[in-house]
Design an enzyme around this catalytic site. Structure first.
Site, mmCIF file in Angstrom:
data_model
loop_
_atom_site.group_PDB
_atom_site.id
_atom_site.type_symbol
_atom_site.label_atom_id
_atom_site.label_comp_id
_atom_site.label_asym_id
_atom_site.label_seq_id
_atom_site.Cartn_x
_atom_site.Cartn_y
_atom_site.Cartn_z
ATOM 1 C CG HIS A 1 78.433 77.188 41.150
ATOM 2 N ND1 HIS A 1 78.917 78.439 40.821
ATOM 3 C CD2 HIS A 1 78.240 76.534 39.975
ATOM 4 C CE1 HIS A 1 79.009 78.541 39.504
ATOM 5 N NE2 HIS A 1 78.603 77.398 38.968
ATOM 6 C CB CYS B 1 77.180 74.976 36.942
ATOM 7 S SG CYS B 1 78.296 73.560 37.067
#
Length: 205
Positions: free
Chosen positions: A165, A181
């Site tokens: 992301h 992440c």
């Protein structure tokens, strides 16, 4: 988080050939980090010259057995490679999981979202109670931790909870700071998003 790492670790055993090796910069996109409008948001420019040149988006020579369209995340050197034809790859600088939140394994891109909603997992809210206000989801926007785009990683057990992301925190690139992440500069995740297809293989080494 521990359970996620457990079922992802089973996909290890990556070889040096699979991981690939870089043999030189072919084209660098340092000029691509200016301000831009995107789906109604005014994305600010990034002071890219404050970020090490090696983390700027660039096409490099890259040897790998993986097919074009695959993604290889090198957590040691903090690079993400999008495999291209003819022994090349688009390389992006990334931020990765901090100590205790590292993981490795093979997944696939199951979903893609623009300016996604971010919902902190229960274990994160437990660690940071102030995030409870977003239990139902934080709408997309310039301050949203998922940034301008998100790619959702699934394996045979379903949603891993991990994402590739964007991030408004450009100064976290090249560092181990996340909860697992893989984060990119917003201008880079937009570029990657447009290249990646649903079902793309993602190897984290």
């Amino acid at each position: 988080m521990q359970s996620r790492r457990t079922f992802l670790l089973g996909a290890l055993g990556m070889t040096a050939a699979m991981a690939g090796c870089t043999t030189g910069e072919l084209n660098i996109f340092t000029a691509e980090y200016g301000a831009r409008k995107d789906h109604g948001y005014q994305l600010p420019s990034v002071p890219i010259h404050q970020i090490a040149r090696k983390y700027h988006r660039q096409i490099v020579r890259y040897k790998t057995d993986e097919k074009p369209g695959s993604i290889i995340v090198d957590t040691k050197d903090k690079f993400l490679y999008f495999v291209m034809p003819d022994g090349k790859a688009m390389r992006y600088g990334i931020g990765i999981g901090r100590e205790g939140f590292e993981w490795k394994g093979t997944t696939r891109v199951a979903m893609k979202r623009e300016w996604p909603t971010w919902t902190p997992p229960a274990e994160m809210i437990k660690r940071q109670p102030e995030l409870a206000k977003w239990r139902g989801g934080q709408p997309g926007g310039l301050s949203n931790p998922l940034g301008a785009r998100a790619l959702y990683l699934f394996n045979r057990s379903g949603d891993t909870g991990y994402r590739l992301h964007g991030s408004p925190e450009w100064n976290s690139i090249g560092r181990a700071v996340s909860s697992g992440c893989v984060r990119l500069i917003n201008q880079d995740i937009i570029d990657l998003y447009d290249r990646v297809e649903i079902g793309a293989k993602v190897i984290v080494i």
